[in-house]
Design a protein around this motif. Structure first.
Motif, mmCIF file in Angstrom:
data_model
loop_
_atom_site.group_PDB
_atom_site.id
_atom_site.type_symbol
_atom_site.label_atom_id
_atom_site.label_comp_id
_atom_site.label_asym_id
_atom_site.label_seq_id
_atom_site.Cartn_x
_atom_site.Cartn_y
_atom_site.Cartn_z
ATOM 1 N N ALA A 177 0.730 -1.084 0.089
ATOM 2 C CA ALA A 177 0.100 -0.171 0.061
ATOM 3 C C ALA A 177 0.807 1.368 0.035
ATOM 4 O O ALA A 177 0.709 2.260 -0.841
ATOM 5 C CB ALA A 177 -1.082 -0.140 1.144
ATOM 6 N N ILE A 178 1.998 1.383 0.861
ATOM 7 C CA ILE A 178 2.925 2.639 0.978
ATOM 8 C C ILE A 178 3.437 2.612 -0.413
ATOM 9 O O ILE A 178 3.591 3.715 -1.010
ATOM 10 C CB ILE A 178 3.899 2.365 2.008
ATOM 11 C CG1 ILE A 178 3.139 2.221 3.325
ATOM 12 C CG2 ILE A 178 4.797 3.554 1.884
ATOM 13 C CD1 ILE A 178 4.059 1.996 4.459
ATOM 14 N N VAL A 179 4.058 1.744 -1.059
ATOM 15 C CA VAL A 179 4.732 1.651 -2.277
ATOM 16 C C VAL A 179 3.826 2.245 -3.361
ATOM 17 O O VAL A 179 4.144 3.122 -4.023
ATOM 18 C CB VAL A 179 5.581 0.260 -2.613
ATOM 19 C CG1 VAL A 179 5.812 0.454 -4.029
ATOM 20 C CG2 VAL A 179 6.488 0.106 -1.507
ATOM 21 N N PHE A 180 2.554 1.504 -3.541
ATOM 22 C CA PHE A 180 1.823 1.989 -4.525
ATOM 23 C C PHE A 180 1.206 3.553 -4.293
ATOM 24 O O PHE A 180 1.133 4.290 -5.343
ATOM 25 C CB PHE A 180 0.553 0.957 -4.592
ATOM 26 C CG PHE A 180 -0.698 1.516 -5.473
ATOM 27 C CD1 PHE A 180 -0.393 1.648 -6.591
ATOM 28 C CD2 PHE A 180 -1.963 1.592 -4.929
ATOM 29 C CE1 PHE A 180 -1.405 1.863 -7.784
ATOM 30 C CE2 PHE A 180 -2.916 1.968 -5.750
ATOM 31 C CZ PHE A 180 -2.578 2.217 -7.286
ATOM 32 N N ALA A 181 0.801 3.765 -3.244
ATOM 33 C CA ALA A 181 0.280 5.381 -2.907
ATOM 34 C C ALA A 181 1.602 6.178 -3.253
ATOM 35 O O ALA A 181 1.190 7.217 -3.895
ATOM 36 C CB ALA A 181 -0.081 5.333 -1.425
ATOM 37 N N GLN A 182 2.850 6.136 -2.643
ATOM 38 C CA GLN A 182 3.727 6.863 -3.112
ATOM 39 C C GLN A 182 4.077 6.880 -4.445
ATOM 40 O O GLN A 182 4.553 7.989 -5.272
ATOM 41 C CB GLN A 182 5.012 6.679 -2.476
ATOM 42 C CG GLN A 182 4.482 7.004 -1.074
ATOM 43 C CD GLN A 182 5.781 7.108 -0.007
ATOM 44 O OE1 GLN A 182 6.753 6.376 -0.080
ATOM 45 N NE2 GLN A 182 5.514 7.563 1.214
ATOM 46 N N ALA A 183 3.923 5.901 -5.282
ATOM 47 C CA ALA A 183 4.085 5.716 -6.810
ATOM 48 C C ALA A 183 3.113 6.763 -7.448
ATOM 49 O O ALA A 183 3.167 7.241 -8.202
ATOM 50 C CB ALA A 183 4.052 4.239 -7.441
ATOM 51 N N CYS A 184 1.771 6.634 -7.132
ATOM 52 C CA CYS A 184 0.650 7.266 -7.690
ATOM 53 C C CYS A 184 1.014 8.911 -7.077
ATOM 54 O O CYS A 184 1.019 9.853 -8.093
ATOM 55 C CB CYS A 184 -0.508 6.960 -6.789
ATOM 56 S SG CYS A 184 -1.213 5.480 -7.382
ATOM 57 N N ALA A 216 -8.177 0.477 -4.662
ATOM 58 C CA ALA A 216 -7.519 -0.317 -5.410
ATOM 59 C C ALA A 216 -6.536 -0.993 -4.559
ATOM 60 O O ALA A 216 -5.992 -0.734 -3.265
ATOM 61 C CB ALA A 216 -6.423 0.424 -6.089
ATOM 62 N N ASP A 217 -6.213 -2.644 -4.808
ATOM 63 C CA ASP A 217 -5.510 -3.630 -3.930
ATOM 64 C C ASP A 217 -4.226 -3.779 -4.656
ATOM 65 O O ASP A 217 -4.271 -4.442 -5.563
ATOM 66 C CB ASP A 217 -6.290 -4.702 -3.787
ATOM 67 C CG ASP A 217 -5.579 -5.660 -2.696
ATOM 68 O OD1 ASP A 217 -4.549 -5.461 -2.595
ATOM 69 O OD2 ASP A 217 -6.286 -6.472 -2.350
ATOM 70 N N PRO A 218 -3.188 -3.119 -4.203
ATOM 71 C CA PRO A 218 -1.802 -3.271 -5.140
ATOM 72 C C PRO A 218 -1.153 -4.651 -4.640
ATOM 73 O O PRO A 218 -0.187 -5.064 -5.306
ATOM 74 C CB PRO A 218 -0.933 -2.138 -4.598
ATOM 75 C CG PRO A 218 -1.519 -1.720 -3.215
ATOM 76 C CD PRO A 218 -3.032 -2.086 -3.237
ATOM 77 N N ASN A 219 -1.705 -5.241 -3.476
ATOM 78 C CA ASN A 219 -1.206 -6.480 -3.137
ATOM 79 C C ASN A 219 -1.519 -7.822 -3.917
ATOM 80 O O ASN A 219 -0.664 -8.559 -4.536
ATOM 81 C CB ASN A 219 -1.699 -6.975 -1.527
ATOM 82 C CG ASN A 219 -0.886 -7.945 -1.029
ATOM 83 O OD1 ASN A 219 -0.987 -8.233 0.347
ATOM 84 N ND2 ASN A 219 -0.217 -8.953 -1.753
#
Length: 755
Positions: A469-476, A512-515
């Motif tokens: 979640a952290i990685v995806f959120a900061q990528a966005c 969104a579920d990035p896992n």
């Protein structure tokens, strides 16, 4: 005895939007003092200039329910036909540093062991109280297996409690508690039972935030049935047990801000406000209170349509014996602050009434609005700080991991979001850290992906669902796409960390579920859903008819019984699975996440993130790089004991006893971003003032296109000179990365020859 009162504020004002400031008439105060804030305040003008236009009037009334839905507030709730203070008061001192996975952060409760904790109460409890404690059974190995605890409060009769959930909810008679220091002791009921207790270590919060230690030695442990005691933790690292008290008392300050009230006629097209002369205005907040409550009313006013556009007065306290100068504006807003006392007082807000009178001043008769597209600004009761997309750390992360190549060729922002989701899901294989790992304190995506999580561990990077979640959120965020983390759970064994992203394409928050590289969408419309939409569907599907959710009955048997009643094919939603998740193994090891038919696994017919949305908690901000604290410790590894979440509650979803802040209106979490709310005010012949406001993370400036000419505006107003004939104006916000928001539009016909 409660007494029904009206807080009546009578204001007589004179206002001309065209006239100069010195044209206001002098004011004389006439007030009748009744020794109470609730008595009327009466203002009038003397020697008012006569206006020949017909006197117009407005009468409006808001019921408590209407006022609740249109206002913002904190520590209040709608109960029946009244707005009342929340009656939940959490007493704790462990939440800030609870969550370490290190072995020294865990204690054992077994035969001969007693733990105890002192908690300081600010008031004498008057109604119900509960002990909320985070504890994990070892023998027996599961909740709902007969394991029991014994609680002794201030030496009173022991309370025997069967553990049904990892967070207890132990009823405590109010008579057992007192104002000031209270002592709670905990032991096992049966001598062969054993439990694990997480502890809040001082070193965790100090090392991650450099903050002052939270523990004051309030937690102690005895291993000889209470003969001798030692502080919890160690001499070098004191700790606190996660023992809390939740009181059913009105012990918190509360406030409510009314919607902005237009004292005169509605705007033309709901955007253009013609000049008026206000004759009088009377606002009455209808209340019911008792002697021990303390009510205060504040007012602010302005010439623009919303305070966020600027130019409004500060909040001023309304007193009977003083005149509030400078409040003679068309738009006003009230704030009602309540400081309830202890005891059984339950102050109520029953509604708001408005009466106003005005005359139309000289107004343009040659300006006509032909088209309007506007986005009224939504306001939240809770602060939420987004990360600035231009933050150097975000842009370095984007560059280091070549995210521009990941999204290359995307034709829409939505496609960009899905590519970033797939990239995150496929970057590493999910793993659940344990005590051999260091605490995963970082909320920095680059650090999460940069190396080993612990020495000698095969250079494992990443982590569990939180880290996806952290990685995806900061990528966005690095592309200017706002993202926030929401945690959800159903049944006692676990939950999930998910992300909501703001989609400019759909103009809404979306889960969104990035896992697992997945999300849900509506079968009929194809529109993706947010967490709260999934929560509402969860209730409708598994708890129909308004049945409340009781998490002390979250057994696998109950879960399967409810799921067996549902055919997944009949659900109005479907799951989109991108298929790029690295974590295929988890579908074999954890049936909790597995999407199957009812026959194969009746306990989980809803899919990722749907059956799991019984309880919903938002992180209160997403600027984790620019502000390192406060944040949960090793978030998602224990059962969400941090007290800073915004936890959702409704008629079917009771308040959780371990949390402090509760969200009761969808509008508080689901306002609009990157839209512009504007209003138009005639200034003089052929000239309009445009007043603008927006909620745009990383906002840089407004971009206006006036009759084909692009104009950059950095403040909240713009003077628009009209050309004869049809005039077109488009407005949008631009963020720090150059991303545009939604277009607001105004078409005006100006006929200078018409009188």
């Amino acid at each position: 005895m409660d007494r029904k009162r009206n807080l009546s504020i009578s204001i007589i004002v004179f206002l001309s939007l065209f006239g100069p400031k010195d044209s206001f008439c002098s004011l004389e105060k006439q007030s009748e003092r009744e020794g109470s804030l609730r008595s009327p305040i009466y203002w009038k003008f003397s020697d008012a200039k006569s206006v020949k236009d017909t006197l117009k009037s407005k009468v409006a009334k808001w019921t408590a329910a209407e006022l609740w839905s249109q206002s913002i507030s904190q520590n209040l709730k709608l109960e029946g036909n009244a707005i009342v203070p929340e009656d939940n008061l959490l007493i704790e001192n462990d939440a800030v540093s609870l969550g370490s996975i290190r072995s020294e952060a865990w204690d054992t409760l077994s035969k001969g062991v007693i733990i105890r904790k002192h908690l300081e109460l600010p008031l004498q409890p008057s109604e119900n109280a509960w002990i909320s404690m985070l504890i994990y059974p070892l023998v027996p190995a599961e909740p709902m297996s007969g394991g029991k605890l014994v609680f002794v409060v201030n030496g009173n009769k022991p309370i025997v409690y069967e553990l049904l959930h990892f967070w207890t909810s132990v009823p405590v008679p109010a008579s057992y508690l007192k104002k000031g220091k209270n002592l709670i002791e905990v032991s096992v009921h049966n001598q062969n039972e054993k439990f694990r207790i997480p502890m809040a270590l001082n070193s965790i919060i100090m090392s991650s935030t450099a903050a002052k230690a939270s523990s004051t030695g309030n937690s102690e442990r005895s291993k000889d049935n209470g003969k001798t005691w030692k502080y919890a933790g160690s001499k070098s690292d004191l700790a606190e047990y996660p023992l809390r008290l939740k009181l059913q008392d009105f012990g918190k300050k509360a406030w409510l801000q009314t919607p902005v009230i237009n004292l005169a006629e509605d705007g033309v097209g709901n955007v253009m406000f013609l000049p008026v002369v206000l004759e009088s205005a009377e606002m009455k907040i209808e209340t019911r209170d008792s002697e021990s409550s303390n009510w205060q009313a504040f007012i602010r006013s302005g010439d623009t349509h919303i305070p966020e556009a600027g130019g409004w007065t500060p909040w001023r306290k309304m007193e009977n014996d003083s005149l509030i100068d400078g409040m003679n504006h068309r738009f006003v807003q009230l704030e009602y602050r309540i400081e309830p006392g202890s005891g059984n007082s339950k102050p109520k807000i029953l509604g708001l009434n408005l009466k106003s009178q005005w005359r139309t001043a000289s107004s343009p008769r040659n300006i006509f609005i032909s088209e309007v597209k506007n986005y009224p600004l939504s306001r939240s009761s809770f602060d939420f700080v987004h990360e600035n997309p231009a933050l150097p750390e975000l842009q370095e992360f984007r560059k280091q991991y070549k995210l521009d190549q990941v999204v290359e060729g995307s034709k829409t922002e939505w496609e960009k979001i899905k590519r970033l989701r797939a990239w995150t899901a496929g970057y590493w294989d999910w793993f659940l850290p344990n005590s051999e790992f260091e605490d995963l304190l970082s909320w920095n995506a680059a650090k999460i992906l940069s190396g080993p999580a612990a020495s000698g561990n095969m250079s494992k990077k990443g982590g569990n669902c939180l880290h996806y979640a952290i990685v995806f959120a900061q990528a966005c965020q690095s592309f200017g796409i706002p993202a926030r983390i929401v945690n959800t759970n159903y049944a006692i064994w676990g939950g999930h960390e998910l992300v909501e992203v703001w989609s400019r394409d759909y103009q809404k928050w979306i889960m969104a579920d990035p896992n697992f590289d997945s999300m849900f969408y509506n079968k009929k419309t194809g529109i993706p859903l947010n967490i709260l939409e999934l929560h509402d569907l969860f209730l409708e599907t598994y708890y129909p008819g308004g049945e409340p959710v009781d998490r002390d009955k979250w057994s696998f048997e109950d879960r399967d019984r409810r799921a067996n009643r549902i055919d997944p094919a009949t659900l109005p939603i479907a799951m989109e699975n991108g298929g790029h998740a690295f974590s295929g193994k988890i579908n074999q090891d954890y049936t909790w996440w597995k999407v199957t038919s009812n026959k194969e696994n009746p306990g989980y017919s809803g899919g990722y993130g749907f059956y799991n949305t019984a309880e919903v908690r938002w992180l209160p901000r997403s600027n984790w790089l620019s502000q390192i604290s406060p944040l949960p410790v090793t978030h998602g590894r224990t059962h969400w004991g941090w007290d800073g979440y915004y936890a959702w509650t409704d008629d079917q979803t009771p308040e959780t006893p371990e949390h402090r802040y509760f969200v009761r209106r969808a509008s508080d979490m689901y306002g609009s971003l990157f839209t512009v709310d504007f209003a138009v005010f005639p200034v003089r012949e052929g000239l309009l003032k445009i007043s603008m406001a927006t909620d745009s993370p990383g906002f840089k400036h407004y971009e206006l296109i006036a009759n084909g000419e692009k104009i950059i505006v950095s403040d909240s107003t713009y003077q628009w000179k009209l050309a004869p004939g049809l005039n077109n104006l488009e407005i949008r916000g631009i963020d720090a990365l150059g991303n545009p928001g939604a277009l607001s539009r105004l078409n005006v016909k100006y006929l200078p020859g018409v009188k």
